[in-house]
Enzyme design. Sequence first.
Site, PDB file in Angstrom:
ATOM      1  N   CYS A 227      71.399  48.711  41.840  1.00 27.06           N
ATOM      2  CA  CYS A 227      70.641  49.465  42.846  1.00 27.06           C
ATOM      3  C   CYS A 227      71.562  50.421  43.625  1.00 27.06           C
ATOM      4  O   CYS A 227      72.786  50.308  43.558  1.00 27.06           O
ATOM      5  CB  CYS A 227      69.925  48.508  43.800  1.00 27.06           C
ATOM      6  SG  CYS A 227      70.938  47.942  45.170  1.00 27.06           S
TER       7      CYS A 227
ATOM      8  N   GLY B 279      45.580  31.371  48.177  1.00 26.58           N
ATOM      9  CA  GLY B 279      45.814  30.228  49.071  1.00 26.58           C
ATOM     10  C   GLY B 279      46.957  29.327  48.671  1.00 26.58           C
ATOM     11  O   GLY B 279      47.035  28.187  49.127  1.00 26.58           O
TER      12      GLY B 279
ATOM     13  N   ASP C 269      44.401  44.473  48.205  1.00 24.16           N
ATOM     14  CA  ASP C 269      44.077  43.118  48.623  1.00 24.16           C
ATOM     15  C   ASP C 269      42.788  43.205  49.460  1.00 24.16           C
ATOM     16  O   ASP C 269      42.589  44.169  50.174  1.00 24.16           O
ATOM     17  CB  ASP C 269      45.278  42.656  49.462  1.00 24.16           C
ATOM     18  CG  ASP C 269      45.133  41.259  49.972  1.00 24.16           C
ATOM     19  OD1 ASP C 269      44.120  40.627  49.652  1.00 24.16           O
ATOM     20  OD2 ASP C 269      46.033  40.805  50.688  1.00 24.16           O
ATOM     21  N   SER C 270      41.921  42.204  49.370  1.00 22.63           N
ATOM     22  CA  SER C 270      40.593  42.336  49.979  1.00 22.63           C
ATOM     23  C   SER C 270      40.558  42.140  51.484  1.00 22.63           C
ATOM     24  O   SER C 270      39.613  42.547  52.136  1.00 22.63           O
ATOM     25  CB  SER C 270      39.660  41.304  49.361  1.00 22.63           C
ATOM     26  OG  SER C 270      40.104  40.011  49.724  1.00 22.63           O
ATOM     27  N   GLY C 271      41.547  41.477  52.032  1.00 20.98           N
ATOM     28  CA  GLY C 271      41.490  41.128  53.453  1.00 20.98           C
ATOM     29  C   GLY C 271      41.309  39.636  53.667  1.00 20.98           C
ATOM     30  O   GLY C 271      41.401  39.145  54.788  1.00 20.98           O
ATOM     31  N   GLY C 272      41.062  38.898  52.587  1.00 19.01           N
ATOM     32  CA  GLY C 272      40.861  37.450  52.694  1.00 19.01           C
ATOM     33  C   GLY C 272      42.066  36.719  53.245  1.00 19.01           C
ATOM     34  O   GLY C 272      41.928  35.775  54.024  1.00 19.01           O
ATOM     35  N   PHE C 273      43.269  37.189  52.888  1.00 20.57           N
ATOM     36  CA  PHE C 273      44.466  36.502  53.364  1.00 20.57           C
ATOM     37  C   PHE C 273      44.609  36.615  54.883  1.00 20.57           C
ATOM     38  O   PHE C 273      45.165  35.737  55.528  1.00 20.57           O
ATOM     39  CB  PHE C 273      45.727  37.025  52.670  1.00 20.57           C
ATOM     40  CG  PHE C 273      46.967  36.311  53.125  1.00 20.57           C
ATOM     41  CD1 PHE C 273      47.175  34.990  52.767  1.00 20.57           C
ATOM     42  CD2 PHE C 273      47.894  36.935  53.950  1.00 20.57           C
ATOM     43  CE1 PHE C 273      48.297  34.301  53.220  1.00 20.57           C
ATOM     44  CE2 PHE C 273      49.019  36.258  54.401  1.00 20.57           C
ATOM     45  CZ  PHE C 273      49.222  34.943  54.025  1.00 20.57           C
TER      46      PHE C 273
ATOM     47  N   GLN D  84      40.202  29.550  44.714  1.00 16.25           N
ATOM     48  CA  GLN D  84      40.814  28.843  45.848  1.00 16.25           C
ATOM     49  C   GLN D  84      40.872  27.357  45.498  1.00 16.25           C
ATOM     50  O   GLN D  84      40.969  27.002  44.341  1.00 16.25           O
ATOM     51  CB  GLN D  84      39.997  29.116  47.122  1.00 16.25           C
ATOM     52  CG  GLN D  84      40.135  30.546  47.641  1.00 16.25           C
ATOM     53  CD  GLN D  84      41.487  30.798  48.312  1.00 16.25           C
ATOM     54  OE1 GLN D  84      42.230  29.862  48.649  1.00 16.25           O
ATOM     55  NE2 GLN D  84      41.838  32.058  48.495  1.00 16.25           N
TER      56      GLN D  84
ATOM     57  N   ASP E 250      37.712  36.753  49.660  1.00 16.12           N
ATOM     58  CA  ASP E 250      37.708  35.289  49.610  1.00 16.12           C
ATOM     59  C   ASP E 250      38.049  34.755  50.987  1.00 16.12           C
ATOM     60  O   ASP E 250      38.549  35.480  51.833  1.00 16.12           O
ATOM     61  CB  ASP E 250      38.728  34.776  48.582  1.00 16.12           C
ATOM     62  CG  ASP E 250      40.144  35.221  48.919  1.00 16.12           C
ATOM     63  OD1 ASP E 250      40.293  36.317  49.501  1.00 16.12           O
ATOM     64  OD2 ASP E 250      41.090  34.489  48.618  1.00 16.12           O
TER      65      ASP E 250
ATOM     66  N   CYS F 217      74.207  48.533  45.838  1.00 17.09           N
ATOM     67  CA  CYS F 217      75.299  47.823  45.161  1.00 17.09           C
ATOM     68  C   CYS F 217      76.215  48.761  44.363  1.00 17.09           C
ATOM     69  O   CYS F 217      77.359  48.415  44.086  1.00 17.09           O
ATOM     70  CB  CYS F 217      74.735  46.732  44.267  1.00 17.09           C
ATOM     71  SG  CYS F 217      73.852  45.481  45.214  1.00 17.09           S
TER      72      CYS F 217
END
Length: 374
Positions: free
Chosen positions: A308, A218, A93-97, A191, A147, A311
């Site tokens: 899993c 976004g 992830d680029s860091g935009g979030f 966006q 972004d 469970c």
Amino acid sequence: MRVGFSFTLEASDGAARSGKLVTPHGAIETPTFMPVATYGAVRGVAPNELRNAGAQILLANTYHLHERPGEACVEKLGGLHGFTGWNGPWLTDSGGFQITSLADRLDVDERGVAFRSPLDGRTRLLTPESAMAIQQALGADVAMALDECQPARTADADLRVRAATERSLRWAERCRAAHSCPEQALFGIAQGGSDEALRRASARATAAIGFDGYAHGGLGLGEERAARSDLIAAAQAEFPAAAPRYLMGLGRPVDLLDGVAAGIDLFDCVLPTRHGRHGVLFTSRGLLRFKNARFREDPDPPDPKCDCPLCTGYSRAYLAHLVRSGEALGARLASLHNLRFYLRLLERARVAIAAGSLAALRAEVEASAGEEAP
Ligand SMILES: [Zn+2]
């Protein structure tokens, strides 16, 4: 596509599609869910456990790894594939979030984003160019353009979202120009907030710049579910059909299937691991909260339909005990269960798309979307 990459569509059901994304570190059957390994690790869950749960690709965060331990360290140790125990595909992830999630300690201008780090008090500038350099050093198979992500619901939302969407396009062009690694795919991000025309225009302009894949950014920040489906559909119509599409940061099981139905190929979300750490489980009968006293003496598996380790090996009563005692094993097993639930849901979606029965799967998941009645 880049060296070592291909994307092949295999089946469709309405707008939904299944396919295979080949990367230099392995093939990914789509649609799929990417567990979130912010600092290069999925909290409490080891790489072999992720693989056994059906994970095919992990997501790490550029900004957080830049801050600690630093991309130079990761690169020296063989990139994410050599540094971590996961040698399969990675997406960064680029860091935009973080422009949304860390909004109280950063400044954004045309150059990029200046973060004030709580680790050492230093200010770190993330620009489109440095976001590309960091992601190339980390060595992910898929990098994301930087972004500016602005939530659609602030007082001056319209102006802010429009400005951020336009700036994201200028940054997308700078990312495209700065990215130079032939063995790393680069995805662009549309966006546009909750404005359908703006989102369509952003997707069209992002596609015109030309990326290896496309993402919706976004979303999941407060808009209604039905409105979100319209926003996704508007942007999808502008993305090239032959490229992979990624819905960033969403969401609940029903949200994932909404995305699948709209033709999304890749998903990520922190919800399964975050809920797991709090003893909240996604199950075939709805959400179960293991802090609840009603499981104290329940001998049944947490979800009888799940395969899993939790469970198939432990009772609801034992999990409730672990959660209520704050034992790390409870958080770990619950996270692993929730990841398996998400990964299996997407496995089932792939089968349903090939069989033309996605609508039936959506109806089933919709019916169990709430909390199980006591
Ligand atoms: Zn399970």
